[in-house]
Design an enzyme around this catalytic site. Structure first.
Site, PDB file in Angstrom:
ATOM      1  N   THR A  46       0.867  -1.183   0.000  1.00  0.00           N
ATOM      2  CA  THR A  46       0.000   0.000   0.000  1.00  0.00           C
ATOM      3  C   THR A  46       0.903   1.233   0.000  1.00  0.00           C
ATOM      4  OG1 THR A  46      -0.195  -0.023   2.408  1.00  0.00           O
ATOM      5  CG2 THR A  46      -1.890  -1.200   1.164  1.00  0.00           C
ATOM      6  N   THR A  48       1.476   4.270   1.470  1.00  0.00           N
ATOM      7  CA  THR A  48       2.210   4.797   2.625  1.00  0.00           C
ATOM      8  C   THR A  48       3.147   3.744   3.201  1.00  0.00           C
ATOM      9  OG1 THR A  48       0.405   6.304   3.136  1.00  0.00           O
ATOM     10  CG2 THR A  48       1.980   5.873   4.899  1.00  0.00           C
ATOM     11  N   CYS A  49       2.680   2.521   3.296  1.00  0.00           N
ATOM     12  CA  CYS A  49       3.496   1.440   3.865  1.00  0.00           C
ATOM     13  C   CYS A  49       4.735   1.176   3.011  1.00  0.00           C
ATOM     14  CB  CYS A  49       2.673   0.166   3.985  1.00  0.00           C
ATOM     15  SG  CYS A  49       1.142   0.370   4.898  1.00  0.00           S
ATOM     16  N   HIS A  50       4.527   1.142   1.702  1.00  0.00           N
ATOM     17  CA  HIS A  50       5.573   0.776   0.755  1.00  0.00           C
ATOM     18  C   HIS A  50       6.568   1.916   0.519  1.00  0.00           C
ATOM     19  CE1 HIS A  50       7.268  -1.620  -2.489  1.00  0.00           C
ATOM     20  NE2 HIS A  50       7.206  -0.572  -3.282  1.00  0.00           N
ATOM     21  N   MET A  54       8.146   1.359   5.438  1.00  0.00           N
ATOM     22  CA  MET A  54       9.198   0.349   5.326  1.00  0.00           C
ATOM     23  C   MET A  54      10.572   0.951   5.022  1.00  0.00           C
ATOM     24  SD  MET A  54      10.152  -2.838   5.482  1.00  0.00           S
ATOM     25  CE  MET A  54       8.829  -4.023   5.211  1.00  0.00           C
TER      26      MET A  54
END
Length: 165
Positions: A46, A48-50, A54
């Site tokens: 996703t 923001t996560c990617h 991370m």
């Protein structure tokens, strides 16, 4: 709301995805000794996560080691195939170990679960981070603004790890 500071990490079966491959583990056993920095994301790949969450932990992995952190763990309610591919795509493997919590059992046990059914995603983690020492939660952060990585991000958690050495 998440488990309180001072709570023991719950015993929950999950899959550990790391540079050596995929292994069934009990999460409580994994974090029973040493210091773990844990961040939880709503989903692998996703935006923001990617693109934000991370990379910060990968980039600061050596700094965390210098601050006495034994392991960095990323939790997500994705299957281990997705988590392994995400780890490969981001270059996380070898720096961040990924936890595939496909049924959200650990998310629920940690009280970090959120119902994203309205968006078609089912149960996911709230964006959050934890510092765990010898199996006991010593610090918890939960993001309050969707799409932001502030208190659960690597720079903030690095400061917390340094304080808790």
């Amino acid at each position: 709301m998440a488990l309180d500071v001072g709570s023991k990490v719950p015993s929950t079966k999950v899959k550990l995805v790391n540079a050596e491959g995929v292994k069934d583990i009990d999460f409580a056993d994994l974090v029973a000794q040493g210091t773990s920095v844990i961040f939880a994301v709503p989903g692998a790949f996703t935006s923001t996560c990617h693109l934000n969450h991370m990379p910060g932990y990968i980039g600061h992995s050596a700094d965390f080691k210098d601050a006495g952190v034994d392991r960095i763990l990323c939790l997500s309610v994705n299957d281990h195939y997705v988590m392994q591919h995400w780890g490969e795509q981001t270059g996380a493997l070898g720096f961040v170990d990924l936890i595939a919590d496909g049924n959200a059992d650990l998310a629920k046990a940690l009280k970090l679960d959120k119902d994203f059914s309205a968006a078609g995603f089912g149960t996911r983690y709230v964006r959050s981070s934890l510092l765990v020492k010898d199996g006991v939660i010593s610090h918890v952060e939960i993001e309050t603004v969707p799409g932001e990585v502030v208190v659960s991000g690597a720079p903030h958690m690095l400061e917390e790890a340094k304080k808790n050495q």
